[in-house]
Design a protein around this motif. Structure first.
Motif, PDB file in Angstrom:
ATOM      1  N   GLY A 161       0.807  -1.212   0.000  1.00 27.65           N
ATOM      2  CA  GLY A 161       0.000   0.000   0.000  1.00 27.65           C
ATOM      3  C   GLY A 161       0.841   1.262   0.000  1.00 27.65           C
ATOM      4  N   TRP A 162       1.909   1.266   0.768  1.00 26.88           N
ATOM      5  CA  TRP A 162       2.758   2.460   0.827  1.00 26.88           C
ATOM      6  C   TRP A 162       3.432   2.730  -0.517  1.00 26.88           C
ATOM      7  CZ3 TRP A 162       2.820   6.142   4.353  1.00 26.88           C
ATOM      8  CH2 TRP A 162       3.851   7.089   4.325  1.00 26.88           C
ATOM      9  N   ILE A 163       3.897   1.670  -1.165  1.00 26.71           N
ATOM     10  CA  ILE A 163       4.545   1.839  -2.466  1.00 26.71           C
ATOM     11  C   ILE A 163       3.531   2.264  -3.528  1.00 26.71           C
ATOM     12  CG2 ILE A 163       5.781   0.638  -4.309  1.00 26.71           C
ATOM     13  CD1 ILE A 163       7.051  -1.120  -2.109  1.00 26.71           C
ATOM     14  N   ALA A 164       2.376   1.601  -3.548  1.00 25.28           N
ATOM     15  CA  ALA A 164       1.354   1.951  -4.540  1.00 25.28           C
ATOM     16  C   ALA A 164       0.837   3.368  -4.338  1.00 25.28           C
ATOM     17  CB  ALA A 164       0.189   0.957  -4.467  1.00 25.28           C
ATOM     18  N   GLY A 165       0.844   3.845  -3.090  1.00 29.97           N
ATOM     19  CA  GLY A 165       0.327   5.171  -2.798  1.00 29.97           C
ATOM     20  C   GLY A 165       1.119   6.293  -3.420  1.00 29.97           C
ATOM     21  N   ARG A 166       2.344   6.021  -3.840  1.00 27.85           N
ATOM     22  CA  ARG A 166       3.134   7.082  -4.464  1.00 27.85           C
ATOM     23  C   ARG A 166       2.510   7.562  -5.768  1.00 27.85           C
ATOM     24  NH1 ARG A 166       9.020   4.496  -4.876  1.00 27.85           N
ATOM     25  NH2 ARG A 166       7.712   2.943  -5.934  1.00 27.85           N
ATOM     26  N   ASN A 167       1.702   6.710  -6.417  1.00 28.46           N
ATOM     27  CA  ASN A 167       1.119   7.053  -7.711  1.00 28.46           C
ATOM     28  C   ASN A 167      -0.293   7.621  -7.603  1.00 28.46           C
ATOM     29  OD1 ASN A 167       3.386   6.068  -9.182  1.00 28.46           O
ATOM     30  ND2 ASN A 167       2.665   3.984  -8.833  1.00 28.46           N
ATOM     31  N   LEU A 168      -0.774   7.853  -6.384  1.00 25.90           N
ATOM     32  CA  LEU A 168      -2.112   8.419  -6.223  1.00 25.90           C
ATOM     33  C   LEU A 168      -2.132   9.885  -6.648  1.00 25.90           C
ATOM     34  CD1 LEU A 168      -3.046   7.015  -2.693  1.00 25.90           C
ATOM     35  CD2 LEU A 168      -3.970   6.256  -4.874  1.00 25.90           C
ATOM     36  N   LEU A 169      -3.319  10.354  -7.055  1.00 24.41           N
ATOM     37  CA  LEU A 169      -3.501  11.776  -7.305  1.00 24.41           C
ATOM     38  C   LEU A 169      -3.503  12.516  -5.976  1.00 24.41           C
ATOM     39  CD1 LEU A 169      -6.390  11.620  -9.932  1.00 24.41           C
ATOM     40  CD2 LEU A 169      -3.992  12.093 -10.379  1.00 24.41           C
ATOM     41  N   ASP A 170      -2.788  13.626  -5.912  1.00 23.01           N
ATOM     42  CA  ASP A 170      -2.750  14.403  -4.676  1.00 23.01           C
ATOM     43  C   ASP A 170      -3.917  15.374  -4.681  1.00 23.01           C
ATOM     44  OD1 ASP A 170      -0.434  16.631  -2.993  1.00 23.01           O
ATOM     45  OD2 ASP A 170      -1.830  15.160  -2.202  1.00 23.01           O
ATOM     46  N   ALA A 171      -5.117  14.823  -4.551  1.00 15.58           N
ATOM     47  CA  ALA A 171      -6.341  15.624  -4.619  1.00 15.58           C
ATOM     48  C   ALA A 171      -6.438  16.522  -3.401  1.00 15.58           C
ATOM     49  CB  ALA A 171      -7.552  14.708  -4.695  1.00 15.58           C
ATOM     50  N   ARG A 172      -6.579  17.808  -3.645  1.00 14.48           N
ATOM     51  CA  ARG A 172      -6.704  18.786  -2.572  1.00 14.48           C
ATOM     52  C   ARG A 172      -7.899  19.696  -2.844  1.00 14.48           C
ATOM     53  NH1 ARG A 172      -2.352  19.299   0.831  1.00 14.48           N
ATOM     54  NH2 ARG A 172      -0.520  18.065   0.285  1.00 14.48           N
ATOM     55  N   PRO A 173      -8.501  20.246  -1.799  1.00 19.13           N
ATOM     56  CA  PRO A 173      -9.625  21.171  -2.012  1.00 19.13           C
ATOM     57  C   PRO A 173      -9.159  22.458  -2.664  1.00 19.13           C
ATOM     58  CG  PRO A 173      -8.974  21.151   0.297  1.00 19.13           C
ATOM     59  CD  PRO A 173      -8.179  20.055  -0.375  1.00 19.13           C
TER      60      PRO A 173
END
Length: 418
Positions: A161-173
């Motif tokens: 999960g930690w490794i895969a999380g690097r590719n998440l969109l950094d969605a911010r308000p």
């Protein structure tokens, strides 16, 4: 990330028979303990929304997934029923917070790519649950202590999960956006959609948490075969969710939900009346297939309701998630006073309710189109597309709607230039 979350839940659910035997709990006592996660999740969900708002979707989800991977170690280490309830309260906190952050990220992705992706992501959750349950079944066949099994699984999944999380969109308000409210009363429309989701998720939660115990105590299966019950349940839900998009595209939301409700009702009746392993296993498989597509379609319906789609989705998510966590407790309480067969008869009734209420998820009823010259009300999703070749007069991509109700982008270009 969806798959990691599912694998944690699947691994823990497959070892519930071990936990029940280890602490010498009756079905009623186990059901009371399994009510604690619902309380923890309900209290923690607003906190998760605040974390996503403050730290962004990527950071919040990576940290919450790591927490979620570790919390199943607490219930398996509890020395008695009171400590088990406290541990499962923390388990619910981890489950609810990570689930909110995960689905928020999934909705951002769906809006970004312009097509319905939530059913696929929920299918990946089921795939992860299948893997986690399969490993749990193997550990049960080998006689491995559940604490050792879940500790190794936690380390592995947290790293993935930690490794895969690097590719998440950094969605911010957006700048200046107010922080989400901690408590908001949902509208009647949201409650109606949530009621549909409640019935489906109750059936799913009952099957996921009691399939192994049912096969062991009622159908007389061996511990290994009982652990495989959840594996089969997760497998059928995985296939059904991965294919549900095509079914909805062809038959529409209402027909898809009603057809699934018929299968789920048939499966629950089969489970309620079965006294041998194979009929019960087939019943759980039908139950999983029947309710597989309802939850993603419930989120899509919530997103079309009210002026603030995210607030509507949060309201429906709280109702449906609480249903899934309350289901094991209610099933256990009924089983303690009657039998597991009676419990799944109640599940059959709830599944049958989906047949007449499926129209509540229908995306076709919409607000009337504005008069010509009237400015459109800004929505939560907007997109423009670069134009080459022969663009549309406005030079913009058209936002349409898929049969599930999710936003889709229709290119203004001719097919040969897309």
């Amino acid at each position: 990330m969806f798959a990691v979350h599912g694998a944690v839940g699947g691994g823990f659910a497959s070892r519930l028979p071990w936990l029940q035997e280890h602490l010498d709990l009756s079905p009623g006592q186990l059901g009371v303990a399994l009510a604690a996660p619902a309380v923890g999740a309900s209290l923690a969900m607003p906190v998760a929304a605040s974390l996503v708002h403050r730290h962004g979707g990527r950071t919040a989800l990576r940290c919450l997934i790591a927490l979620w991977c570790a919390v199943p170690l607490l219930p398996t280490s509890a020395p008695g029923l009171p400590w088990l309830c406290a541990a499962l309260l923390v388990y619910g906190v981890g489950a609810g917070m990570s689930d909110v952050a995960m689905n928020t990220q999934g909705l951002v992705v769906e809006q970004r790519v312009g097509r319905s992706t939530l059913p696929l992501l929920h299918g990946m959750w089921s795939a992860g649950a299948l893997v986690g349950a399969g490993l749990g079944a193997a550990a049960a066949f080998a006689g491995l202590d559940a604490r050792v099994h879940l500790a190794g699984l936690a380390v592995l999944l947290a790293a993935v999960g930690w490794i895969a999380g690097r590719n998440l969109l950094d969605a911010r308000p957006t700048a200046g956006a107010p922080a989400p409210r901690r408590f908001t009363l949902p509208s009647r429309a949201v409650l109606a959609i949530g009621a549909v989701g409640f019935c489906a998720v109750f059936a799913e939660g009952a099957g996921a948490n009691w399939s192994a115990v049912h096969l062991r105590e009622v159908a007389g299966a061996s511990p290994g075969v009982a652990a495989l019950a959840f594996t089969g349940f997760a497998c059928t839900m995985t296939v059904a969710r991965l294919l549900s998009g095509r079914v909805v595209d062809r038959f529409g939301v209402v027909r898809a939900v009603r057809g699934g409700a018929v299968l789920a009702t048939t499966g629950a009746v089969l489970v309620a009346t079965a006294h041998s392993p194979w009929p019960a296993a087939i019943g759980f498989a039908l139950l999983g297939v029947g309710v597989a597509a309802v939850l993603p379609l419930t989120f899509a319906a919530a997103g079309r309701t009210g002026q603030d789609p995210s607030q509507s989705i949060a309201g429906v998510a709280t109702v449906t998630y609480t249903s899934g966590l309350l289901a094991p407790a209610i099933v256990g309480g009924i089983a303690d006073h009657a039998s597991l067969g009676v419990s799944f008869a109640v599940v059959a009734v709830l599944a049958a309710i989906l047949i007449p209420t499926a129209h509540l998820l229908d995306p076709s009823p919409r607000a009337p189109a504005p008069e010509p010259g009237t400015p459109a009300t800004p929505g939560p999703v907007s997109a423009t597309a670069p134009t080459t070749g022969s663009p549309s007069p406005a030079g913009r991509a058209v936002i349409g709607t898929s049969p599930s109700g999710a936003a889709t982008l229709v290119s203004p270009l001719p097919p040969e230039h897309r």
